[in-house]
Enzyme design. Structure first.
Site, short mmCIF file in Angstrom:
data_model
loop_
_atom_site.label_atom_id
_atom_site.label_comp_id
_atom_site.label_asym_id
_atom_site.label_seq_id
_atom_site.Cartn_x
_atom_site.Cartn_y
_atom_site.Cartn_z
CB SER A 122 -0.98 0.01 1.17
OG SER A 122 -0.43 -0.54 2.30
CG HIS A 143 -3.38 -0.70 -3.11
ND1 HIS A 143 -3.53 0.65 -2.90
CD2 HIS A 143 -3.39 -1.26 -1.88
CE1 HIS A 143 -3.63 0.88 -1.61
NE2 HIS A 143 -3.55 -0.26 -0.97
CD GLU A 155 -4.15 3.23 -5.97
OE1 GLU A 155 -3.91 2.71 -4.86
OE2 GLU A 155 -4.08 4.45 -6.17
CG ASN A 193 -2.95 4.74 0.98
OD1 ASN A 193 -4.05 4.73 1.53
ND2 ASN A 193 -2.25 3.64 0.79
N1 LIG Z 1 -4.90 -4.38 5.85
C1 LIG Z 1 -5.28 -3.50 4.94
O1 LIG Z 1 -6.29 -2.79 5.09
C2 LIG Z 1 -4.49 -3.36 3.66
C3 LIG Z 1 -5.11 -2.75 2.55
C4 LIG Z 1 -4.41 -2.69 1.35
C5 LIG Z 1 -3.12 -3.20 1.26
N2 LIG Z 1 -2.53 -3.76 2.37
C6 LIG Z 1 -1.17 -4.31 2.22
O2 LIG Z 1 -1.28 -5.72 2.14
C7 LIG Z 1 -0.08 -6.32 2.67
C8 LIG Z 1 -0.48 -7.33 3.75
O3 LIG Z 1 -1.18 -6.65 4.77
P1 LIG Z 1 -2.13 -7.42 5.80
O4 LIG Z 1 -2.93 -6.37 6.48
O5 LIG Z 1 -2.81 -8.56 5.13
O6 LIG Z 1 -1.03 -8.00 6.83
P2 LIG Z 1 -1.21 -9.18 7.90
O7 LIG Z 1 -0.18 -8.94 8.94
O8 LIG Z 1 -2.65 -9.33 8.28
O9 LIG Z 1 -0.82 -10.50 7.07
C9 LIG Z 1 0.47 -10.76 6.57
C10 LIG Z 1 0.68 -12.26 6.54
O10 LIG Z 1 1.92 -12.53 5.89
C11 LIG Z 1 2.53 -13.61 6.57
N3 LIG Z 1 3.96 -13.68 6.27
C12 LIG Z 1 5.00 -13.10 6.88
N4 LIG Z 1 6.16 -13.46 6.29
C13 LIG Z 1 5.84 -14.28 5.26
C14 LIG Z 1 6.58 -14.98 4.28
N5 LIG Z 1 7.90 -14.91 4.25
N6 LIG Z 1 5.90 -15.74 3.38
C15 LIG Z 1 4.55 -15.84 3.40
N7 LIG Z 1 3.79 -15.19 4.34
C16 LIG Z 1 4.43 -14.43 5.25
C17 LIG Z 1 2.22 -13.36 8.02
O11 LIG Z 1 2.39 -14.54 8.80
C18 LIG Z 1 0.76 -12.90 7.93
O12 LIG Z 1 -0.14 -13.99 8.02
C19 LIG Z 1 0.77 -5.17 3.17
O13 LIG Z 1 1.69 -4.83 2.17
C20 LIG Z 1 -0.23 -4.05 3.38
O14 LIG Z 1 0.35 -2.77 3.27
C21 LIG Z 1 -3.19 -3.87 3.56
#
Ligand SMILES: NC(=O)c1ccc[n+]([C@@H]2O[C@H](COP(=O)([O-])OP(=O)(O)OC[C@H]3O[C@@H](n4cnc5c(N)ncnc54)[C@H](O)[C@@H]3O)[C@@H](O)[C@H]2O)c1
Length: 289
Positions: A122, A143, A155, A193
């Site tokens: 993001s 995204h 996005e 963002n």
């Molecule tokens: N949460 C939101 O609202 C949102 C919205 C848009 C984009 N994002 C982006 O999405 C991405 C993930 O965010 P999230 O909120 O799902 O995070 P999260 O912490 O909920 O999930 C991340 C997952 O990745 C796993 N992980 C860590 N290392 C790993 C590896 N080496 N291989 C495979 N899995 C691994 C973790 O164990 C965890 O389950 C980020 O880049 C975030 O910026 C988040």
């Protein structure tokens, strides 16, 4: 890689976004390889997807008999090498540059040369991520919005190196997922963002300066500007730590003081008031988390 040759999709990371991304791919007929580092994260993701499919079946969005078929299309694994058979991969690991780079480099080695690698980042530059993999032309930002099964937008972010083929295939893939892709070029905060966070920040300044309460700020934006959620409710939903992080990315990326994070936001993060996920932010969620 053309749109019709994509059958199997790898999703790297089974957290909030990864489980939603796996859900929508499987719902639209793709085989999914969902990879995380520990079995318990995968179990939690499967449970979340099963519950969300249940809700969709009750609402009539999917047929009840399709629910087990959709779940059966999702193969979960802790073994990274299993992603090698994917035609397309979406990375959704936590928003840390070191972690993203190591996961993306490993994925780049495992995937076939023609497979496309996408990141759900993001705030990190997709051009930087593309440069770090050997797959520069076949790298793109995808995204998704939270909650992924519900929100229509994707996005789609073109890195400087993204090829036209990769771009067109990714846009078409979003359509197959019944999403609405909107294309942007790589820049700090992309568009979503860059536009949203200054509004949230300004709302926080208004509260800090005593101009209005959080409730009043949110009411004004909902009742007067037709926003379904006020900016501070939304900030609590996103996580105040995530908001500060994205503001810092905008501030560093543009070098413009207009993106300076509101001191009240920083103070709330320091106090551990991160929004919904911690039970307290601009609002209290006692008993709901
Ligand atoms: N949460 C939101 O609202 C949102 C919205 C848009 C984009 N994002 C982006 O999405 C991405 C993930 O965010 P999230 O909120 O799902 O995070 P999260 O912490 O909920 O999930 C991340 C997952 O990745 C796993 N992980 C860590 N290392 C790993 C590896 N080496 N291989 C495979 N899995 C691994 C973790 O164990 C965890 O389950 C980020 O880049 C975030 O910026 C988040």
């Amino acid at each position: 890689m053309t749109i019709d040759t994509i059958r199997t999709v790898a999703v790297l990371g089974a957290g909030t976004m990864g489980n939603g991304i796996a859900h929508v791919f499987a719902r639209c007929g793709y085989n999914v390889i969902l990879r995380d580092v520990e079995e318990n994260f995968l179990t939690r993701a499967r449970d979340t997807i099963a519950n969300n499919l249940d809700r969709e079946a009750k609402k009539g969005k999917i047929a009840e008999e399709d629910r087990p078929k959709i779940l059966a299309r999702i193969h979960t694994t802790t073994n990274f090498s299993e992603i090698a058979r994917a035609d397309f991969a979406v990375e959704a690991v936590p928003e840390r540059m070191d972690l993203k780079l190591s996961v993306l480099r490993e994925a780049d080695k495992l995937l076939r040369p023609e497979a496309i690698l996408a990141s759900n980042t993001s705030s990190i530059s997709v051009t930087t991520l593309a440069a770090a993999t050997g797959r520069t032309g076949r790298f793109i930002g995808m995204h998704f919005m939270n909650p992924v099964p519900v929100m229509p937008l994707v996005e789609v972010i073109r890195a400087l190196q993204t090829s036209d083929d990769t771009f067109h295939t990714t846009m078409a893939l979003c359509e197959r997922l019944e999403k609405k892709p909107v294309a942007v070029n790589d820049a700090p905060g992309f568009v979503s963002n860059r536009v949203l966070l200054p509004m949230i920040n300004e709302a926080a300044f208004a509260v800090m300066e005593g101009v209005a309460t959080a409730e009043a700020v949110d009411s004004i934006m909902k009742l007067g500007m037709n926003h379904p959620m006020g900016p501070l409710e939304l900030a609590d939903f996103i996580g105040l730590d995530v908001c500060v992080h994205i503001l810092d990315v905008l501030h560093d990326g543009f070098g413009d003081s207009k993106y300076r994070a509101c001191p009240l936001l920083r103070k709330m993060v320091a106090a551990g008031w991160l929004g919904r996920k911690s039970g307290r932010g601009f609002y209290s969620y006692a008993g709901t988390v």
